[in-house]
Design an enzyme around this catalytic site. Structure first.
Site, PDB file in Angstrom:
ATOM      1  N   GLU A 157      33.472  41.313  38.730  1.00 48.74           N
ATOM      2  CA  GLU A 157      33.107  42.212  37.586  1.00 48.74           C
ATOM      3  C   GLU A 157      34.572  42.865  37.010  1.00 48.74           C
ATOM      4  O   GLU A 157      34.459  43.287  35.764  1.00 48.74           O
ATOM      5  CB  GLU A 157      32.559  43.356  38.502  1.00 48.74           C
ATOM      6  N   ASP A 243      34.871  34.432  36.364  1.00 52.96           N
ATOM      7  CA  ASP A 243      34.717  33.662  37.644  1.00 52.96           C
ATOM      8  C   ASP A 243      36.204  33.113  37.646  1.00 52.96           C
ATOM      9  O   ASP A 243      36.818  33.190  38.798  1.00 52.96           O
ATOM     10  CB  ASP A 243      33.849  32.537  37.432  1.00 52.96           C
TER      11      ASP A 243
END
Length: 327
Positions: A157, A243
């Site tokens: 995040e 990611d």
């Protein structure tokens, strides 16, 4: 009602009581009246006042409204539905604060949200102004996931924050909205097109703005569908970026001395967390690529795991190359 008390109930996710469901409906209707109706009234008033030149004024109004909602939502709206409590002191809080500090993330508060009173689904997110951010973790995520995996989820995040993905998506969506609104004045003046919907000549010559706008939304629906595919593609690209950001934090932590002894790599922890979330939420794993491209804003689990494996291989190759140079 069917979604909550039939589908969610059948698979063991629903925790919402009938009373809470009705209370949520009433609160939602009340908010729609308090916020939605004045917004709609001002929306239509700006179009009437500015005529064909309404676009810059309307966009300024929409953007201002969105910024106001960003500020008032956590303060006034969210407390109507959920309770936010400070994350208790402990190793999880220490981990998250250390992660935020290492990235210069302007963390102001760490909250736990009582998502379990409605559903057993789990999630985590951040919100706030650029200089003051708040991280919110669902109590269900804390109950079902290890601290190491929660840290990896939040690292992902924070990757979105680091690359300004929310701001970029907001800019893209506003540009698209402005381009769509720019087509509305010609539609409003297109009497033959409006008459094709069954309006008589008098109404079609000067149609009610709200009715015309609703018809306009129907006409440009196919364009919306195609734009949605493009927005999904951009969102999926951002997910891969986030990611990769999380997976590459191991190198940064090692250089700065923030690594936790005994931890597996961030890449492996993120992969384990994604698998755990998919299993816990009964998410579909094997999805047709074309269906996913059209409907999904996130890559599938298998696509993300494959991408993380490539990142790990790149990291191993890089480490091996550096070892050879030292020799």
């Amino acid at each position: 009602y069917y979604q909550t008390f039939v589908l969610e109930e059948e698979y063991g996710f629903n925790k919402t009581t009938k009373g809470l469901f009705i209370a949520d409906l009433i609160k939602g209707w009340a908010l729609g009246g308090v916020i939605g109706l004045p917004f709609l009234a001002l929306f239509l008033s700006i179009i009437r006042w500015a005529g064909s030149s309404f676009i810059p004024y309307l966009m300024a109004f929409i953007i201002t409204s969105q910024l106001i909602l960003v500020v008032i939502y956590p303060l006034l709206i969210q407390p109507l539905f959920n309770k936010l409590s400070p994350l208790p002191e402990g190793t999880l809080r220490t981990r998250i604060e250390a992660l935020a500090s290492s990235l210069n993330f302007p963390l102001k508060h760490l909250y736990v949200i009582d998502g379990s009173k409605r559903s057993s689904h789990s999630n985590a997110y951040f919100y706030g102004l650029p200089w003051s951010k708040h991280i919110v973790i669902f109590d269900t995520l804390i109950a079902k996931t290890s601290e190491e995996q929660i840290e990896a989820v939040l690292a992902h995040e924070l990757g979105h924050w680091k690359y300004s993905h929310p701001s970029k998506m907001l800019v893209v969506s506003q540009l698209y909205l402005a381009s769509i609104l720019s087509v509305f004045p010609p539609f409003l003046r297109s009497s033959p097109l409006l008459r094709s919907f069954g309006f008589n000549a008098q109404v079609a010559a000067k149609p009610p703005i709200l009715v015309a706008f609703m018809l306009f939304q129907m006409v440009q629906g196919p364009i919306d569908a195609m734009i949605k595919v493009g927005m999904n593609a951009l969102s999926r690209h951002y997910e891969y970026q986030a990611d990769r950001f999380a997976c590459e934090l191991d190198e940064k932590a090692a250089k700065e001395g923030h690594a936790h002894a005994g931890d597996v790599s961030m890449s492996e922890r993120l992969g384990q967390a994604l698998i755990s979330l998919h299993v816990g939420n009964l998410s579909t794993v094997w999805v047709d690529w074309l269906f996913s491209t059209w409907h999904h804003s996130h890559p599938t689990l298998t696509e993300r795991l494959k991408a993380m494996e490539i990142i790990r291989k790149e990291s191993r190759d890089k480490a091996a190359g550096q070892g050879k140079k030292e020799l």
